[in-house]
Write a protein that holds these residues in place. Structure first.
Motif, PDB file in Angstrom:
ATOM      1  N   LEU A 162     -14.414   1.525  -3.054  1.00 37.51           N
ATOM      2  CA  LEU A 162     -13.370   0.462  -3.308  1.00 37.51           C
ATOM      3  C   LEU A 162     -12.834  -0.170  -2.168  1.00 37.51           C
ATOM      4  O   LEU A 162     -12.924  -1.128  -1.814  1.00 37.51           O
ATOM      5  N   LEU A 163     -11.792   1.104  -1.471  1.00 39.33           N
ATOM      6  CA  LEU A 163     -10.878   0.411  -1.187  1.00 39.33           C
ATOM      7  C   LEU A 163     -11.995   0.239   0.447  1.00 39.33           C
ATOM      8  O   LEU A 163     -11.244  -0.342   1.332  1.00 39.33           O
ATOM      9  N   SER A 164     -13.297   0.861   0.516  1.00 35.38           N
ATOM     10  CA  SER A 164     -13.918  -0.150   2.000  1.00 35.38           C
ATOM     11  C   SER A 164     -14.290  -1.644   1.628  1.00 35.38           C
ATOM     12  O   SER A 164     -14.684  -2.173   3.038  1.00 35.38           O
ATOM     13  N   ARG A 165     -13.690  -2.259   0.601  1.00 38.31           N
ATOM     14  CA  ARG A 165     -13.780  -3.306   1.220  1.00 38.31           C
ATOM     15  C   ARG A 165     -12.643  -4.085   1.361  1.00 38.31           C
ATOM     16  O   ARG A 165     -12.433  -5.485   1.907  1.00 38.31           O
ATOM     17  N   GLY A 166     -12.002  -3.233   2.264  1.00 38.54           N
ATOM     18  CA  GLY A 166     -10.983  -3.152   3.189  1.00 38.54           C
ATOM     19  C   GLY A 166     -10.727  -3.365   3.881  1.00 38.54           C
ATOM     20  O   GLY A 166     -10.370  -4.205   4.627  1.00 38.54           O
ATOM     21  N   GLY A 167     -11.653  -2.323   4.605  1.00 37.38           N
ATOM     22  CA  GLY A 167     -11.890  -1.995   6.072  1.00 37.38           C
ATOM     23  C   GLY A 167     -12.122  -0.638   5.483  1.00 37.38           C
ATOM     24  O   GLY A 167     -13.146  -0.116   4.864  1.00 37.38           O
ATOM     25  N   ASP A 168     -12.748   0.554   6.968  1.00 36.71           N
ATOM     26  CA  ASP A 168     -13.546   1.848   6.983  1.00 36.71           C
ATOM     27  C   ASP A 168     -11.526   2.229   6.742  1.00 36.71           C
ATOM     28  O   ASP A 168     -11.390   2.182   6.771  1.00 36.71           O
ATOM     29  N   VAL A 169     -12.680   3.496   5.856  1.00 38.09           N
ATOM     30  CA  VAL A 169     -11.626   4.139   5.148  1.00 38.09           C
ATOM     31  C   VAL A 169     -12.267   5.858   5.953  1.00 38.09           C
ATOM     32  O   VAL A 169     -13.507   6.087   6.280  1.00 38.09           O
ATOM     33  N   THR A 170     -11.206   6.658   6.109  1.00 36.61           N
ATOM     34  CA  THR A 170     -10.736   7.545   6.539  1.00 36.61           C
ATOM     35  C   THR A 170     -10.410   8.817   5.393  1.00 36.61           C
ATOM     36  O   THR A 170      -9.187   8.125   4.287  1.00 36.61           O
ATOM     37  N   ASP A 171     -10.585  10.088   5.880  1.00 36.06           N
ATOM     38  CA  ASP A 171      -9.637  10.689   5.052  1.00 36.06           C
ATOM     39  C   ASP A 171      -8.006  10.664   4.857  1.00 36.06           C
ATOM     40  O   ASP A 171      -7.312  11.160   4.325  1.00 36.06           O
ATOM     41  N   LYS A 172      -7.583  10.463   7.114  1.00 34.05           N
ATOM     42  CA  LYS A 172      -6.369  10.561   6.352  1.00 34.05           C
ATOM     43  C   LYS A 172      -5.819   8.681   5.364  1.00 34.05           C
ATOM     44  O   LYS A 172      -4.512   8.972   5.094  1.00 34.05           O
ATOM     45  N   HIS A 173      -6.616   7.732   5.034  1.00 31.12           N
ATOM     46  CA  HIS A 173      -6.276   7.638   4.068  1.00 31.12           C
ATOM     47  C   HIS A 173      -5.771   7.453   2.970  1.00 31.12           C
ATOM     48  O   HIS A 173      -4.916   7.095   2.060  1.00 31.12           O
ATOM     49  N   ILE A 174      -6.551   8.595   2.485  1.00 24.04           N
ATOM     50  CA  ILE A 174      -6.862   9.378   1.547  1.00 24.04           C
ATOM     51  C   ILE A 174      -5.636   9.591   0.990  1.00 24.04           C
ATOM     52  O   ILE A 174      -4.882  10.199  -0.141  1.00 24.04           O
ATOM     53  N   THR A 175      -5.152  10.217   1.913  1.00 23.14           N
ATOM     54  CA  THR A 175      -4.450  11.416   2.222  1.00 23.14           C
ATOM     55  C   THR A 175      -2.564  10.523   1.905  1.00 23.14           C
ATOM     56  O   THR A 175      -1.675  11.222   1.554  1.00 23.14           O
ATOM     57  N   LEU A 176      -2.411  10.046   2.641  1.00 24.74           N
ATOM     58  CA  LEU A 176      -1.748   8.408   2.498  1.00 24.74           C
ATOM     59  C   LEU A 176      -1.282   8.447   1.345  1.00 24.74           C
ATOM     60  O   LEU A 176      -0.198   8.098   0.649  1.00 24.74           O
TER      61      LEU A 176
END
Length: 213
Positions: A162-176
């Protein structure tokens, strides 16, 4: 000699009527109590939710939008099955969200969607706002996850999808997202995340003091 017998007979008749009178009074009291109970018990789930929202306690230095414990709702609305149906309907209509409490209590918190979005915005601001590196994930979360995933939890694969609809998802995004208090990782299965109400801990303690949980 006949008079005492007559007096005794009258007394006996009076005594024999007393139990019936007591039964009638008892039935009357039961009917009144039953009527009061009906009037004091909510028959409508949404009315109960809105009333409980207005009664939400405010604590100093704690900013959390109002929420209702599901156990409170069950104790206020007579038909638990109807409550479950109503909550499912309200959830599908995106009127509210339901959260599994991570405090060890076997309970859920219910928050109206407008209040939840306000809480999300406040938590993002408190966590450093949208100026920090990777903060674009907050917009993705609000736009693609909150609006489409209404369950109490989400697995990592679906979250990233779902998040990838906005862009490339990384572990840092989940941590935030976790640091902002929007997600908590399930202890039993680390690939599952609970949706969370940020900064809810102090409020739960406050509700305990109020005797509401």
């Amino acid at each position: 000699m006949a008079e005492p017998s007559s007096s005794s007979s009258l007394s006996s008749k009076k005594r024999s009527r007393s139990p019936n009178n007591n039964d009638e009074h008892s039935q009357g009291r039961d009917q009144i109590c039953s009527s009061l109970e009906d009037n004091l018990t909510f028959n409508d789930t949404m009315i109960a939710l809105q009333l409980m929202r207005t009664q939400f306690p405010k604590l100093e230095k704690v900013v959390v939008q109002p929420f209702i414990l599901q156990s409170q709702l069950y104790s206020s609305v007579k038909d638990r099955t109807q409550v479950d149906r109503d909550l499912e309907s309200f959830k599908k209509d995106k009127m509210l969200r339901i959260f599994k409490l991570s405090s060890g209590q076997d309970d859920h918190a219910i928050m109206f969607m407008d209040d939840y979005l306000k809480q999300v915005a406040f938590s993002i601001k408190r966590s450093g706002g949208k100026d920090q590196d990777g903060s674009e994930v907050f917009e993705w979360f609000e736009k693609y996850v909150v609006s489409s995933k209404l369950d109490v939890s989400i697995n990592q694969l679906e979250l990233c999808s779902l998040l990838s609809r906005g862009g490339d998802v990384t572990d840092k995004h989940i941590t935030l997202l976790m640091n902002a208090g929007l997600l908590t990782r399930q202890l039993i299965d680390p690939n599952i995340y609970w949706f969370a109400i940020p900064r809810i801990g102090p409020i739960l303690k406050g509700l305990s003091q109020f005797g509401l949980c």
